[in-house]
Design an enzyme around this catalytic site. Structure first.
Site, PDB file in Angstrom:
ATOM      1  N   HIS A  83     -62.876 -25.860  74.328  1.00 51.31           N
ATOM      2  CA  HIS A  83     -62.387 -26.964  73.594  1.00 51.31           C
ATOM      3  C   HIS A  83     -61.415 -26.645  72.561  1.00 51.31           C
ATOM      4  CE1 HIS A  83     -64.713 -25.230  70.147  1.00 51.31           C
ATOM      5  NE2 HIS A  83     -65.618 -24.922  70.898  1.00 51.31           N
ATOM      6  N   ASP A  85     -60.918 -28.306  69.627  1.00 53.70           N
ATOM      7  CA  ASP A  85     -61.240 -28.764  68.117  1.00 53.70           C
ATOM      8  C   ASP A  85     -61.978 -27.584  67.273  1.00 53.70           C
ATOM      9  OD1 ASP A  85     -63.735 -29.233  69.773  1.00 53.70           O
ATOM     10  OD2 ASP A  85     -64.400 -30.117  67.913  1.00 53.70           O
ATOM     11  N   ASP A 146     -62.905 -20.101  67.762  1.00 52.74           N
ATOM     12  CA  ASP A 146     -63.845 -20.982  68.211  1.00 52.74           C
ATOM     13  C   ASP A 146     -63.190 -22.377  68.418  1.00 52.74           C
ATOM     14  OD1 ASP A 146     -66.059 -22.423  69.184  1.00 52.74           O
ATOM     15  OD2 ASP A 146     -67.118 -22.355  67.529  1.00 52.74           O
ATOM     16  N   GLU A 180     -65.720 -31.049  70.846  1.00 51.50           N
ATOM     17  CA  GLU A 180     -67.096 -29.994  70.902  1.00 51.50           C
ATOM     18  C   GLU A 180     -67.981 -29.676  69.742  1.00 51.50           C
ATOM     19  OE1 GLU A 180     -69.561 -26.465  71.880  1.00 51.50           O
ATOM     20  OE2 GLU A 180     -67.876 -26.945  70.087  1.00 51.50           O
ATOM     21  N   GLU A 181     -67.060 -29.588  68.897  1.00 48.51           N
ATOM     22  CA  GLU A 181     -68.017 -29.093  67.403  1.00 48.51           C
ATOM     23  C   GLU A 181     -68.679 -30.049  66.837  1.00 48.51           C
ATOM     24  OE1 GLU A 181     -68.197 -26.068  66.602  1.00 48.51           O
ATOM     25  OE2 GLU A 181     -66.441 -25.066  67.179  1.00 48.51           O
ATOM     26  N   ASP A 203     -66.391 -19.884  75.887  1.00 50.98           N
ATOM     27  CA  ASP A 203     -66.610 -20.202  74.349  1.00 50.98           C
ATOM     28  C   ASP A 203     -67.858 -19.306  74.026  1.00 50.98           C
ATOM     29  OD1 ASP A 203     -66.468 -21.535  72.220  1.00 50.98           O
ATOM     30  OD2 ASP A 203     -67.703 -23.217  72.757  1.00 50.98           O
ATOM     31  N   HIS A 386     -67.236 -20.420  62.516  1.00 49.73           N
ATOM     32  CA  HIS A 386     -67.215 -21.595  61.603  1.00 49.73           C
ATOM     33  C   HIS A 386     -66.910 -20.924  60.001  1.00 49.73           C
ATOM     34  CE1 HIS A 386     -69.692 -24.328  64.614  1.00 49.73           C
ATOM     35  NE2 HIS A 386     -68.396 -23.496  65.089  1.00 49.73           N
TER      36      HIS A 386
END
Length: 415
Positions: A83, A85, A146, A180-181, A203, A386
């Site tokens: 992903h 994002d 990520d 995705e997040e 991922d 994150h």
């Protein structure tokens, strides 16, 4: 096979993380932010420059591309997915990637905010990477490993396969997703257009990790209606929805059933957002467990808490609404054991010991598995996700590139 290969993964990664692709959980559009397409458009350009003629970006922000088969065998079509994002949990604007060559095993103080220190004592995996080349952000943002580590690894593997026709493989589909997040990554994906038989999300975290099991997940919302009144004349009239939802959250257990008090296979009920006014207030929850039937138990427990609290306030009303988010991919992957077995063998061919792990969360692969594409998750090297402490090892990323190539080769061999 890789002895004289000049990897492009680190150079690609450093470019990709500087493009702000943060998704927005409060947006109803798809993708939730248009800026995610800035990276997606670049990826299409780079894929076409490799000679992948059908690379395209569709109106929903999905990137599709095909590495053509170079074998006479009939091989299942394999998809590699990541992903674009990044998480809304920390800023992704003006990311400055920093490379710490030959990492010395000590704490890493980030220059743009000296208070942000990636401590080896708090990140044992980082401590184990002494001698590797580590990429971090500068202290003001997350890094975006990520999942731009996964994106860069797929792109480098594509570059390798397009330039090494002696490595035999079937048709390989590439898929890059938005959002995705925020749990919407495959919401508008056209599976017929994807046209793949089996898939792998890139991922995962530490070197060698292979995940074929994840949380089953529901989203829940409690809406409380109170009674508004002028505060100057509110005695025996006003019923504050804000105070009621606060009391509901306070009634949750303090020593269990929360992310901060559980690990391994324990599930949880997690309030993630409160909003509202005196007249009406809401709480959004995420509810997680590896056992899908346990979700109903958690939701029934939450309903009892709500009803008990609301009953103390005459005139107030409360309702709990539950929405399915995703389910444990293991329910699907157990029916196709070869998908995970081939991934484990590819990791071994890359000179790494595979580690079967479970995800205390979800990936696009968990939803893809139930959409007809059995799809475990493979390591990328992304760590401390994150957060401003996020980091990745260049050597881990290179091993992920090797794993993708060996996996493509394995499916051809086994056909």
């Amino acid at each position: 096979m890789f002895t004289n290969y000049n990897y492009t993964v680190d150079e690609r990664f450093k470019r990709y993380v500087q493009i702000d692709t943060q998704s927005d959980p409060l947006s109803s559009s798809f993708p939730t932010t248009e800026k995610q397409k800035d990276l997606s458009r670049l990826l299409v350009e780079e894929l076409k420059a490799m000679g992948i003629a059908d690379a395209e970006l569709d109106e929903h922000g999905y990137v599709f591309a095909t590495i053509p088969s170079n074998t006479d065998k009939k091989v299942p079509v394999i998809c590699f997915c990541s992903h674009v994002d990044t998480s809304p949990d920390s800023s992704g604007t003006n990311v400055k990637p920093l490379v710490h060559l030959n990492y010395d095993g000590k704490d890493i103080q980030l220059p743009d905010d000296p208070a942000v220190i990636i401590r080896a004592s708090e990140h044992p995996y980082l401590a184990s990477k002494k001698g590797d080349d580590i990429i971090t952000a500068s202290g003001l943002t997350l890094l975006g490993a990520d999942d731009k580590a996964g994106v860069a690894e797929i792109m480098d593997a594509a570059h390798f396969l397009m330039n090494h026709p002696e490595v035999k493989h079937g048709a390989i589909r590439i898929l890059f997703t938005p959002d995705e997040e925020v749990g919407r990554g495959v919401e508008k994906l056209d599976m017929k257009k994807l046209a793949a038989d089996f898939g792998y999300t890139m991922d995962g975290g530490e070197l060698g990790s292979l995940e074929d099991e994840n949380f089953s997940a529901d989203g829940a919302k409690i809406v409380v209606d109170g009674i508004s009144a002028h505060p100057g004349a509110a005695k025996d009239k006003l019923v504050s929805a804000i105070k009621i939802v606060s009391e509901i959250v306070d009634a949750l257990p303090k020593d269990s059933l929360s992310p901060e008090t559980t690990d391994d296979r324990d599930g949880f009920i997690h309030p993630v957002r409160i909003s509202g006014t005196v007249e009406q207030a809401e709480i959004d929850f995420i509810i997680r467990d590896f056992e899908t039937n346990a979700l109903e138990l958690h939701e029934a427990y939450l309903r009892r808490i709500m009803e008990k609290v609301v009953a103390k306030y005459p005139g107030a009303k409360g309702v709990l609404r539950v929405k399915e988010q995703y389910r444990n991919m293991k329910e699907v992957l157990d029916k196709h054991p070869e998908v995970t077995a081939y991934a484990a063998e590819a990791i071994r061919r890359a000179g790494v010991q595979p580690m079967k792990m479970s995800i205390r969360g979800g990936t696009d692969g968990s939803r893809l598995s139930f959409m007809g594409l059995p799809c475990p998750n493979i390591f990328t090297g992304e760590m401390a996700l994150h957060s401003k402490h996020e980091y990745v090892s260049i050597q881990d990323m290179q091993k992920a590139v090797q794993t993708i190539v060996y996996l493509a080769q394995l499916w051809e061999e086994k056909a």
